[in-house]
Write a protein that holds these residues in place. Structure first.
Motif, mmCIF file in Angstrom:
data_model
loop_
_atom_site.group_PDB
_atom_site.id
_atom_site.type_symbol
_atom_site.label_atom_id
_atom_site.label_comp_id
_atom_site.label_asym_id
_atom_site.label_seq_id
_atom_site.Cartn_x
_atom_site.Cartn_y
_atom_site.Cartn_z
ATOM 1 N N GLU A 14 0.803 -1.215 0.000
ATOM 2 C CA GLU A 14 0.000 0.000 0.000
ATOM 3 C C GLU A 14 0.845 1.278 0.000
ATOM 4 O O GLU A 14 0.382 2.328 -0.438
ATOM 5 N N LYS A 15 2.090 1.196 0.450
ATOM 6 C CA LYS A 15 2.962 2.365 0.429
ATOM 7 C C LYS A 15 3.414 2.730 -0.979
ATOM 8 O O LYS A 15 3.775 3.877 -1.239
ATOM 9 N N LYS A 18 0.213 2.942 -5.461
ATOM 10 C CA LYS A 18 -0.377 4.114 -6.110
ATOM 11 C C LYS A 18 0.663 4.834 -6.962
ATOM 12 O O LYS A 18 0.402 5.189 -8.120
ATOM 13 N N GLU A 22 0.218 4.958 -11.086
ATOM 14 C CA GLU A 22 0.031 6.279 -11.684
ATOM 15 C C GLU A 22 1.142 6.623 -12.663
ATOM 16 O O GLU A 22 0.899 7.288 -13.674
ATOM 17 N N ASP A 40 -3.349 -5.510 3.670
ATOM 18 C CA ASP A 40 -3.473 -4.052 3.788
ATOM 19 C C ASP A 40 -4.387 -3.543 2.669
ATOM 20 O O ASP A 40 -5.245 -4.266 2.185
ATOM 21 N N LYS A 41 -4.218 -2.306 2.245
ATOM 22 C CA LYS A 41 -5.099 -1.704 1.246
ATOM 23 C C LYS A 41 -4.561 -1.799 -0.186
ATOM 24 O O LYS A 41 -5.022 -1.084 -1.065
ATOM 25 N N THR A 42 -3.589 -2.682 -0.410
ATOM 26 C CA THR A 42 -2.992 -2.805 -1.745
ATOM 27 C C THR A 42 -4.045 -3.027 -2.831
ATOM 28 O O THR A 42 -4.089 -2.310 -3.838
ATOM 29 N N GLU A 44 -7.346 -2.696 -2.762
ATOM 30 C CA GLU A 44 -8.328 -1.604 -2.825
ATOM 31 C C GLU A 44 -7.782 -0.421 -3.610
ATOM 32 O O GLU A 44 -8.469 0.149 -4.468
ATOM 33 N N ILE A 45 -6.541 -0.041 -3.342
ATOM 34 C CA ILE A 45 -5.927 1.104 -4.025
ATOM 35 C C ILE A 45 -5.748 0.796 -5.509
ATOM 36 O O ILE A 45 -6.066 1.619 -6.373
ATOM 37 N N ALA A 46 -5.246 -0.397 -5.812
ATOM 38 C CA ALA A 46 -4.982 -0.770 -7.205
ATOM 39 C C ALA A 46 -6.267 -0.802 -8.024
ATOM 40 O O ALA A 46 -6.322 -0.291 -9.145
ATOM 41 N N ALA A 48 -9.049 0.751 -7.410
ATOM 42 C CA ALA A 48 -9.575 2.110 -7.532
ATOM 43 C C ALA A 48 -8.900 2.876 -8.659
ATOM 44 O O ALA A 48 -9.488 3.790 -9.252
ATOM 45 N N LEU A 49 -7.668 2.495 -8.974
ATOM 46 C CA LEU A 49 -6.919 3.126 -10.062
ATOM 47 C C LEU A 49 -7.153 2.435 -11.405
ATOM 48 O O LEU A 49 -6.544 2.819 -12.403
#
Length: 301
Positions: A14-15, A18, A22, A40-42, A44-46, A48-49
């Motif tokens: 998650e660090k 993004k 990007e 973690d939010k890996t 979810e973030i991916a 969302a992108l």
């Protein structure tokens, strides 16, 4: 958008994810992530992108990456390999946009320079820049070498070219995380070095060749390194990197990097090799059994 899929392996990134995704969106919207159970939010973030994410149980890097190649949902002409803690510089993204569609069918792979950032310092010396890596190749004409460590992409046909601009390896985790990760790396490195001597399993690997590609030269030097006596080789290697190849010009961060990565890590590998010989002896079958018992690793696979 270029006709290229970028494959990324993730586990609790998650660090980094993004920043990585990007940077890639400047030239492609086809990003395929093979996750191995991030908590973690890996994911979810991916997602969302706009990245496509699938789950697959981790075995080793090569198995996971080749799973990504085979199961890639985007039927693009080109594939690209990225790590989650890497990102593409804008100049490289622009170069890919400009050049990718212009290469002839005879060109099967593209080499890219990687620059390493450690403690916010670009490590320019100590033979650590430029490092040329085969990171882009034609779909169906390349796969990940199934070695235990330092896995390279191997091509089945065609020639290669070099791109002018860089990608960046900049891990944002702390030094405790870094040393713990390299302690785990050391086990794989031990197996890789012992495999040179004992040939635990046969697999299609990069041909050791000094006057060859970057990965052929790296493999040639690794074979030579494996023949140097234990505990002397990390000393020689550090002297070569820090003094002969001017690693001292990288400042305090460079000293930490070259000492830890060039000496401490490799001394740890030799200590683990010594432990194998001390506890299991030097018979191939006993070493194979040792890794099964101690690390649950089958060296024949």
């Amino acid at each position: 958008m270029q006709d290229i899929t970028v494959i990324i392996l993730t586990f609790n990134e998650e660090k980094h994810i993004k920043r990585c995704v990007e940077s890639l969106q400047a030239f492609t919207d086809k990003i395929f992530i093979v996750d191995s159970g991030s908590t973690d939010k890996t994911v979810e973030i991916a997602e969302a992108l706009g990245a496509k994410v699938v789950q697959n149980t981790w075995v080793n890097y090569a198995v996971q990456f080749n799973f990504g190649i085979v199961n890639n949902p985007f039927k693009t002409k080109w594939l690209m390999r990225m790590d989650a803690d890497e990102y593409v510089l804008p100049a490289l993204a622009a170069e890919i946009n400009q050049k990718l569609a212009t290469f002839s069918d005879e060109t099967s792979g593209l080499y890219i320079k990687r620059r390493v950032i450690f403690m916010d310092k670009w490590i320019r010396h100590g033979a650590y820049y430029p490092i040329w890596l085969l990171r882009i190749w034609r779909n169906g004409q390349g796969a990940c070498e199934e070695s235990w460590m330092d896995e390279h992409i191997t091509l089945t046909q065609g020639n290669t070219k070099q791109l002018e601009n860089d990608l960046v390896d900049h891990n944002l985790n702390n030094l405790t995380w870094w040393t713990q990760k390299h302690n785990l790396y050391a086990i794989r490195e031990v197996i890789d070095l012992l495999n040179i001597k004992y040939n635990f399993r046969n697999f299609e690997s990069v041909e050791p060749k000094f006057f060859g590609t970057q990965e052929q030269r790296t493999r040639f030097l690794k074979v030579k390194y494996a023949s140097v006596p234990l505990f002397l080789r990390p000393i020689f290697y550090f002297i070569y990197r820090y003094f002969v190849r001017f690693g001292f010009l990288d400042g305090k961060q460079g000293f930490i990097w070259h000492f830890l990565q060039g000496f401490w890590y490799r001394f740890l590998v030799d200590a683990k090799v010594y432990e194998v010989y001390h506890r299991a002896g030097k018979e191939k079958s006993a070493i194979v059994q040792f890794f099964k018992d101690e690390y649950q690793k089958d060296l024949s696979k």
